[in-house]
Enzyme design. Structure first.
Site, PDB file in Angstrom:
ATOM      1  N   TRP A   1     -25.236 -46.865 -50.722  1.00  0.00           N
ATOM      2  CA  TRP A   1     -25.457 -45.810 -51.715  1.00  0.00           C
ATOM      3  C   TRP A   1     -26.841 -45.186 -51.551  1.00  0.00           C
ATOM      4  CZ3 TRP A   1     -27.686 -46.682 -57.162  1.00  0.00           C
ATOM      5  CH2 TRP A   1     -28.602 -47.737 -57.177  1.00  0.00           C
ATOM      6  N   ASP A   2     -27.699 -45.868 -50.803  1.00  0.00           N
ATOM      7  CA  ASP A   2     -29.045 -45.359 -50.534  1.00  0.00           C
ATOM      8  C   ASP A   2     -28.990 -43.892 -50.107  1.00  0.00           C
ATOM      9  OD1 ASP A   2     -28.866 -48.184 -50.355  1.00  0.00           O
ATOM     10  OD2 ASP A   2     -30.759 -48.305 -49.275  1.00  0.00           O
TER      11      ASP A   2
ATOM     12  N   GLU B   1     -28.951 -56.214 -58.426  1.00  0.00           N
ATOM     13  CA  GLU B   1     -28.144 -57.233 -57.743  1.00  0.00           C
ATOM     14  C   GLU B   1     -28.518 -58.666 -58.114  1.00  0.00           C
ATOM     15  OE1 GLU B   1     -28.361 -56.372 -53.562  1.00  0.00           O
ATOM     16  OE2 GLU B   1     -26.983 -54.675 -53.714  1.00  0.00           O
TER      17      GLU B   1
ATOM     18  N   LYS C   1     -33.714 -56.975 -60.252  1.00  0.00           N
ATOM     19  CA  LYS C   1     -34.143 -56.705 -58.879  1.00  0.00           C
ATOM     20  C   LYS C   1     -34.586 -55.253 -58.761  1.00  0.00           C
ATOM     21  CE  LYS C   1     -32.395 -56.811 -54.125  1.00  0.00           C
ATOM     22  NZ  LYS C   1     -31.203 -56.984 -53.275  1.00  0.00           N
ATOM     23  N   GLN C   2     -33.937 -54.372 -59.508  1.00  0.00           N
ATOM     24  CA  GLN C   2     -34.202 -52.936 -59.388  1.00  0.00           C
ATOM     25  C   GLN C   2     -33.694 -52.250 -60.652  1.00  0.00           C
ATOM     26  OE1 GLN C   2     -31.157 -53.731 -56.340  1.00  0.00           O
ATOM     27  NE2 GLN C   2     -31.171 -51.513 -56.183  1.00  0.00           N
TER      28      GLN C   2
HETATM   29  C1  BGC Z   1     -28.291 -56.822 -50.135  1.00  0.00           C
HETATM   30  C2  BGC Z   1     -26.905 -56.262 -50.296  1.00  0.00           C
HETATM   31  C3  BGC Z   1     -26.281 -56.247 -48.910  1.00  0.00           C
HETATM   32  C4  BGC Z   1     -26.277 -57.667 -48.347  1.00  0.00           C
HETATM   33  C5  BGC Z   1     -25.646 -57.836 -46.986  1.00  0.00           C
HETATM   34  C6  BGC Z   1     -28.264 -58.177 -49.463  1.00  0.00           C
HETATM   35  O1  BGC Z   1     -29.571 -58.580 -49.236  1.00  0.00           O
HETATM   36  O2  BGC Z   1     -28.892 -56.951 -51.387  1.00  0.00           O
HETATM   37  O3  BGC Z   1     -26.947 -54.967 -50.863  1.00  0.00           O
HETATM   38  O4  BGC Z   1     -24.983 -55.743 -48.974  1.00  0.00           O
HETATM   39  O5  BGC Z   1     -27.619 -58.091 -48.221  1.00  0.00           O
HETATM   40  O6  BGC Z   1     -26.064 -56.939 -46.025  1.00  0.00           O
HETATM   41  C1  BGC Z   2     -30.544 -53.234 -52.712  1.00  0.00           C
HETATM   42  C2  BGC Z   2     -29.408 -52.245 -52.686  1.00  0.00           C
HETATM   43  C3  BGC Z   2     -29.541 -51.391 -51.455  1.00  0.00           C
HETATM   44  C4  BGC Z   2     -29.605 -52.247 -50.221  1.00  0.00           C
HETATM   45  C5  BGC Z   2     -29.844 -51.436 -48.971  1.00  0.00           C
HETATM   46  C6  BGC Z   2     -30.518 -54.031 -51.431  1.00  0.00           C
HETATM   47  O1  BGC Z   2     -31.585 -54.922 -51.409  1.00  0.00           O
HETATM   48  O2  BGC Z   2     -30.430 -54.107 -53.805  1.00  0.00           O
HETATM   49  O3  BGC Z   2     -29.450 -51.447 -53.851  1.00  0.00           O
HETATM   50  O4  BGC Z   2     -28.453 -50.534 -51.381  1.00  0.00           O
HETATM   51  O5  BGC Z   2     -30.657 -53.157 -50.338  1.00  0.00           O
HETATM   52  O6  BGC Z   2     -31.077 -50.796 -49.017  1.00  0.00           O
END
Ligand code: BGC
Ligand code: BGC
Length: 982
Positions: free
Chosen positions: A338-339, A480, A600-601
């Site tokens: 979603w970034d 998250e 976390k955010q």
């Molecule tokens: C991130 C998730 C990601 C997952 C696997 C986690 O650190 O927070 O957004 O989907 O790693 O790549």
């Molecule tokens: C974040 C997500 C993000 C992903 C990729 C994760 O750590 O929690 O929101 O989409 O990183 O940047």
């Protein structure tokens, strides 16, 4: 690499990022920082000569290949950089011989990476090397690299070996099979194919040597075609070696290797290619630049972030999108989150709409994958993948496999539960349409995205008859840290909003393309309705769902509960865990973090940001402040997610706190330049980069997008004197040229700061090294044990006491001691003659200038007896009002005398002075003098100061002022403006 570290920070000019020293410890992070690209590919800033610890990579958009656990990843493509210079048989490498000069520059205006090195080989031969490279923006399959070589003090033979490396790795994984390779006239070629996705790639390269006659020789070891040019050089002569490379894949053309060769043969000279490339960049900046006056660091950092965003987006291809780490590193394996839609897209939508359209069309092309994901989970319509790649199928790994062989694998739940993404994409589609008025695109692509995902929500929403409401249970919100929650406000409201827009798009299609009136193939409403099996019944259900979707909002308190039960979780005070260098989840563990009110955010705040233009938010103007007060300080904004600081910056600016906003903003803007999360080597933080653009435009510019066009309500950070940017809105360019709002009427700050007293060594400059060398020479001559570590104890200690520490038990007469002090001083004075303004530490001049502008007096308070010489050599004598040095007082720090003397010279009371110090004794002296103390360095050294900072980089007077204000209100405890650097 066993090279002495010349660790120094980066230098920022308006358009150029400069690395003045080579620091092997930062090799990989800087490879990321110096990434170049053109949307077709990105190439990390690895050195041409190659190093074992390096992570060289060229990542091409859309070139994915299968890989275990993570399903698919961007395959590291053949390395086109390799260029080895051999001087009279000695291979140029930074870890051999001596580096006499080193500087690397990234010219953002023209997308040009340069490095200049003066190197003395182990044989004692000195030469200048000037490297330059670019990935053509004018002609994307073209790459250029030039190396200019000038022997300084010898004549001899130079060989330049230039290769294509067909065995690039993805962190130990090999994706390519070799299909062929060969030679061309002064050139070479390579043909490879990914093992599972069968993408073929062809690369060709040619070399020109300018300034002398060279002989050429081709070598063809498997997978590594090389061309060596050999020539004779004489002292002072400059020879240029130009390497031009072309690259195609089977995604553009059926026969990529032929295409690469044909293109190569037809190319004009390096100089003309470079010129076209530079012109293409000029055109980009004409629309996408942001100009900031009054803050050079922010100026450069903003341009840097926009540069990195721009080079990762394809303007020629609509089946790819921007990975979370762009095309600059292996982090998240090139997957798309979603970034892109929520963080990066606004920059493109409002300054490069054609690119925004491509990025969104990628989602259209991946609808089939999203439908497979929905069907697999038993839902209807399209459910976009949390992590997406070529096909749109879910590629989030199921578990993360620990490196410790006895640790348990950790289940990754986001793939199943973080469902808000489909609504985020709809959000971006809608806003693209609003900003551009691109009806054709909405009709042909966007509508299908919005409607088919709305069908998914219909099947995903749960009816709760007891409560008479629709719900979404078992989800992960934007935050998250909470891995299974019910009725997450962010998700529920985004879905509700999405359904509102689905109704609007449905109606728009019916209205614009009514049945019977349009010709058959223009009757999109009917065609789409048939394809998606959509009826007016669906529309009715959506409306019912909109009306009854539960949003946990308390009208009394104005607080939105992040999810049901959040307020019942155990509370947390993040200050209790400071200082820290990792996320709170890493500190507490996953389960414990799940049980706490820690984010976390931004989640509720993210929602309020995205919904800022909706009626509900307008009707309750204090909702944002109330929720900000609740959630902002419960958010792990330093190590949680890099997505946080930019969003916090925007909201703080909107809430009228530009100084706080600025601090968050700089954290986002510098995330990779300063590697402030310690993971820059994995790639650029692209969401943060997009957030930086939004923070400038929607935060400091206060832009609101109204039907009549964008309107600004600027809230500039205190030092910014001007902010300029352009926005493209419904076919028209709007130019913004914003000035600060008028100074606040009552400018009453609590501690009335009138003077700053700077220690010299370790604060404004680093003469510590010169002192150390002088002491070392003396100690060696006297056979006294002494080394760098022992030298640490001398920080801030006066000359005589330093000598006594070095001498230890050894007995010397007073006359001998005097002679030794003089001798050391002689060595030192000799060496400081070489000091120049370049030796000022980063951030020093900017802060001195800001303080002067703010009418604050400046003094130096140093134990050194040579302070005056150093200040003159540094070129700051005219910025300093008084100097208190080792000759001014008899009792050294930690006695307060030197600072009291300085304050007296300035004519100020101690309580109105701030001392900036890097030594423990200096902080003690400042506090004993009754002054405010700012400590630079680790807490165990300067923790007693009122404010602790890593160094002066990016530090602004206004930010310090607001901290001091707050401190004087509170109990005077030490605070950390920025996390300590590693
Ligand atoms: C991130 C998730 C990601 C997952 C696997 C986690 O650190 O927070 O957004 O989907 O790693 O790549
Ligand atoms: C974040 C997500 C993000 C992903 C990729 C994760 O750590 O929690 O929101 O989409 O990183 O940047």
């Amino acid at each position: 690499m066993n090279i002495p570290a010349h660790s120094r920070d980066l230098i920022y000019t308006d358009w150029t990022l400069i690395e003045p020293h080579f620091d092997p410890k930062q090799l990989r992070a800087r490879e990321t920082v110096f990434t170049i690209g053109n949307g077709y590919l990105g190439t990390r800033g690895s050195f041409e000569e190659g190093y074992p610890q390096a992570l060289p990579a060229t990542l091409m958009r859309g070139v994915y290949d299968d890989a275990p656990v993570i399903y698919t990843e961007l395959a590291n493509c053949p390395d086109w950089l390799s260029l080895v210079v051999i001087v009279n048989g000695e291979r140029f490498r930074l870890d051999r011989g001596t580096i006499l000069h080193y500087e690397r520059q990234l010219d953002l205006r023209h997308g040009l990476l340069k490095r200049s090195v003066r190197w003395r080989s182990p044989n004692g031969e000195t030469l200048d090397l000037q490297f330059e490279r670019f990935a053509s923006l004018a002609d994307r399959p073209v790459l250029g690299l030039r190396c200019q070589i000038t022997p300084i003090d010898f004549n001899g033979t130079i060989e330049v070996q230039s290769s294509l490396n067909g065995y690039p790795e993805n962190q130990d994984f090999e994706h390519w099979e070799q299909l062929g390779q060969g030679k061309l006239e002064q050139g070479i070629w390579l043909q490879v194919r990914t093992r599972r996705s069968h993408i073929e790639l062809g690369m060709a390269a040619k070399i020109a040597v300018i300034g002398t006659n060279a002989s050429f020789q081709v070598a063809n070891p498997p997978g590594y075609p090389s061309l060596t040019a050999t020539f004779v050089v004489t002292k002072g002569q400059t020879i240029s070696v130009e390497k031009v490379v072309t690259v195609f894949t089977s995604q553009e053309t059926e026969m990529p290797v032929q295409a690469a060769q044909t293109k190569l043969a037809a190319l004009s000279s390096y100089a003309l290619l470079l010129e076209a490339h530079q012109q293409a960049w000029d055109a980009v900046w004409q629309h996408s630049d942001i100009e900031i006056e009054g803050d050079r660091t922010a100026q450069l950092a903003v341009r840097y972030n926009l540069f990195q965003l721009f080079i990762s987006a394809s303007s020629h291809h609509d089946r790819v999108s921007i990975p979370a780490k762009t095309l600059s590193g292996f982090g998240y394996r090139g997957h798309i989150f979603w970034d892109t839609e929520i963080f990066m897209l606004p920059f493109f939508t409002l300054t490069q709409p054609a690119i925004a359209r491509n990025l969104l069309t990628y989602r259209y092309h991946t609808l089939e994958g999203a439908r497979r994901k929905a069907a697999h989970r038993g839902y209807q319509g399209a459910m976009f993948a949390w992590e997406s790649a070529a096909t749109g199928d879910e590629v989030t790994p199921k578990t993360s496999i620990p490196t410790d062989p006895y640790a348990e694998a950790v289940r990754i739940w986001v793939r199943d539960r973080e469902i808000h993404l489909s609504a985020d994409i709809a959000y971006a589609v809608w806003h693209y349409w609003q900003a551009t008025g691109d009806d054709d695109w909405l009709r042909d692509y966007g509508a299908e995205i919005i409607l088919d995902t709305a069908l998914f929500w219909m099947s995903r929403l749960e009816w709760n008859p007891k409560q008479d409401r629709y719900e979404l249970c078992g989800v992960i919100g934007a935050d998250e840290y909470h891995e299974q929650v019910n009725n997450n406000a962010f998700t529920n409201r985004m879905v509700q909003w999405h359904l509102e827009k689905a109704v609007a798009v449905y109606d728009w299609l019916q209205h614009r393309f009514p049945v019977g009136e349009a010709s058959q193939n223009e009757n999109h409403a009917t065609a789409l309705a048939q394809k998606l099996q959509l009826t007016s019944e669906h529309r009715l259900s959506w409306q019912a769902m909109i009306a009854k979707l539960y949003i946990p909002y308390d009208v009394e308190t104005g607080l939105i509960e992040q999810f049901e039960g959040f307020f019942q979780l155990q509370d947390i005070d993040l200050n209790d865990y400071e200082p820290r260098d990792r996320s709170i989840q890493a500190v507490l563990g996953i389960d414990e973090t799940n049980q706490r009110q820690v984010l976390k955010q931004p989640d509720v705040l993210m929602l309020l940001y995205l919904m800022r233009d909706t009626q509900a938010v307008h009707d309750h103007p204090d909702t944002l402040q109330k929720n900000w007060d609740y959630y902002a300080h419960r958010t792990d904004s330093t190590y949680g997610s890099s997505l946080t600081p930019a969003i916090h910056a925007i909201l703080a600016a909107n809430l009228g706190a530009p100084a706080d906003a600025y601090q968050q903003f700089m954290r986002a803007a510098m995330v990779d330049l300063e590697d402030n999360r310690g993971n820059t080597e994995d790639g650029i933080h692209a969401a943060s980069a997009g957030g930086v653009w939004q923070a400038v435009v929607f935060g400091f510019g206060g832009i609101q997008l109204k039907d009549s066009g964008p309107v600004a309500t600027p809230q500039l950070p205190p030092t910014w004197t001007r902010l300029k940017f352009k926005l493209h809105w419904r076919g028209i360019w709007h130019n913004f040229d914003l000035a600060p709002s008028l100074p606040q009427a009552s400018d009453s700050h609590n501690p009335d700061i009138q003077g700053f007293i700077f220690d010299l060594d370790g604060v404004l400059t680093n003469t510590a090294e010169f002192h150390y060398r002088a002491w070392q020479q003396l100690a060696d001559e006297e056979n006294l044990p002494f080394d760098r570590q022992a030298n640490e104890a001398l920080r801030g200690v006066a000359r005589r006491d330093s000598l006594l520490l070095i001498v230890g038990d050894r007995s010397y007469s007073e006359a001998q001691l005097q002679e030794m002090m003089e001798r050391k001083n002689r060595y030192y004075v000799e060496s400081i003659q070489t000091i120049t303004p370049q030796d000022l530490l980063p951030g020093a001049v900017a802060l001195l200038d800001e303080l002067r502008q703010a009418g604050i007096k400046i003094a130096i308070g140093s134990a050194s007896k040579n302070a005056k010489t150093v200040i003159e050599k540094l070129g700051i004598a005219d910025r300093v009002d008084a100097i208190a040095d080792g000759d001014s007082v008899t009792r050294p720090k930690p006695d307060p005398d030197v600072f009291l003397y300085a304050a007296k010279q300035l004519g100020l009371e101690p309580a109105h002075c701030v001392v900036v110090e890097d030594a423990t004794v200096g902080i003690e002296a400042a506090i004993a003098a009754g002054m405010w103390a700012i400590g630079l360095g680790p807490r165990d050294r300067v923790g007693a100061a009122h404010i602790v900072l890593p160094n002066l980089m990016g530090i602004h007077w206004t930010a310090l002022q607001s901290k001091l204000d707050r401190l004087s209100d509170g109990n005077g405890m030490a605070v950390h403006l920025l996390a300590e650097q590693h």
